[in-house]
Design a protein around this motif. Structure first.
Motif, PDB file in Angstrom:
ATOM      1  N   LYS A   1     -27.781 -49.825-109.442  1.00  0.00           N
ATOM      2  CA  LYS A   1     -28.891 -49.804-108.532  1.00  0.00           C
ATOM      3  C   LYS A   1     -28.582 -48.915-107.113  1.00  0.00           C
ATOM      4  CE  LYS A   1     -31.646 -52.382-110.510  1.00  0.00           C
ATOM      5  NZ  LYS A   1     -33.001 -51.777-111.008  1.00  0.00           N
ATOM      6  N   ILE A   2     -27.271 -48.764-106.811  1.00  0.00           N
ATOM      7  CA  ILE A   2     -26.604 -47.761-105.654  1.00  0.00           C
ATOM      8  C   ILE A   2     -26.838 -46.522-106.160  1.00  0.00           C
ATOM      9  CG2 ILE A   2     -24.841 -47.170-104.290  1.00  0.00           C
ATOM     10  CD1 ILE A   2     -23.869 -50.283-104.125  1.00  0.00           C
ATOM     11  N   GLU A   3     -26.552 -46.240-107.450  1.00  0.00           N
ATOM     12  CA  GLU A   3     -26.761 -45.030-107.768  1.00  0.00           C
ATOM     13  C   GLU A   3     -28.184 -44.238-107.697  1.00  0.00           C
ATOM     14  OE1 GLU A   3     -25.788 -41.904-111.723  1.00  0.00           O
ATOM     15  OE2 GLU A   3     -25.781 -44.274-111.846  1.00  0.00           O
ATOM     16  N   GLN A   4     -29.228 -45.226-108.203  1.00  0.00           N
ATOM     17  CA  GLN A   4     -30.754 -45.056-107.762  1.00  0.00           C
ATOM     18  C   GLN A   4     -31.024 -44.531-106.332  1.00  0.00           C
ATOM     19  OE1 GLN A   4     -32.691 -48.057-109.721  1.00  0.00           O
ATOM     20  NE2 GLN A   4     -32.074 -47.434-111.683  1.00  0.00           N
ATOM     21  N   VAL A   5     -30.274 -45.911-105.542  1.00  0.00           N
ATOM     22  CA  VAL A   5     -30.826 -45.764-104.086  1.00  0.00           C
ATOM     23  C   VAL A   5     -30.197 -44.454-103.398  1.00  0.00           C
ATOM     24  CG1 VAL A   5     -29.904 -46.616-101.849  1.00  0.00           C
ATOM     25  CG2 VAL A   5     -30.720 -48.213-103.705  1.00  0.00           C
ATOM     26  N   LEU A   6     -28.890 -44.007-104.016  1.00  0.00           N
ATOM     27  CA  LEU A   6     -28.428 -42.617-103.241  1.00  0.00           C
ATOM     28  C   LEU A   6     -29.232 -41.586-103.881  1.00  0.00           C
ATOM     29  CD1 LEU A   6     -24.634 -43.565-103.567  1.00  0.00           C
ATOM     30  CD2 LEU A   6     -26.344 -43.676-101.599  1.00  0.00           C
ATOM     31  N   PHE A   7     -29.859 -41.718-104.991  1.00  0.00           N
ATOM     32  CA  PHE A   7     -30.337 -40.592-105.577  1.00  0.00           C
ATOM     33  C   PHE A   7     -31.871 -40.375-104.982  1.00  0.00           C
ATOM     34  CE2 PHE A   7     -33.459 -38.620-108.639  1.00  0.00           C
ATOM     35  CZ  PHE A   7     -32.838 -37.412-108.999  1.00  0.00           C
TER      36      PHE A   7
END
Length: 100
Positions: A64-70
């Motif tokens: 989810k953090i990867e999605q947030v950063l993207f």
């Protein structure tokens, strides 16, 4: 160790906010030490399932953090943590400082 309490703990680790609290309390080392001293294989299996659930939560948070950063949008973390901004605070504060 009471079988009912172990079952309750296992079920509680299915809730993301409880997992967050357990990780913040550094429960994994304590659980693993209980596994070493576990009197029965059944208790050991329950405790390892608790550890598995906690590790699944951490993997979910990482994805989810990867999605947030993207997407630069915290909504992917809503419901998984008490304070989504605490997981990506550094990124957003750096971006704000750089004028991004």
């Amino acid at each position: 160790m009471n079988k009912g309490l172990v079952g309750l703990l296992l079920n509680m680790t299915l809730h993301p906010l409880f997992c967050e609290d357990m990780i913040e309390l550094r429960a994994i080392p304590r659980i693993l030490s209980c596994v070493k001293m576990s009197p029965t294989q059944e208790h050991c299996q329950f405790l390892l399932k608790v550890t598995r659930n906690l590790s699944q939560w951490t993997k979910c948070i990482q994805c989810k953090i990867e999605q947030v950063l993207f997407h630069q949008d915290l909504t992917a973390l809503v419901g998984l943590t008490k304070d989504p901004s605490s997981f990506v605070q550094t990124f957003f504060s750096i971006a704000d400082d750089e004028g991004v």
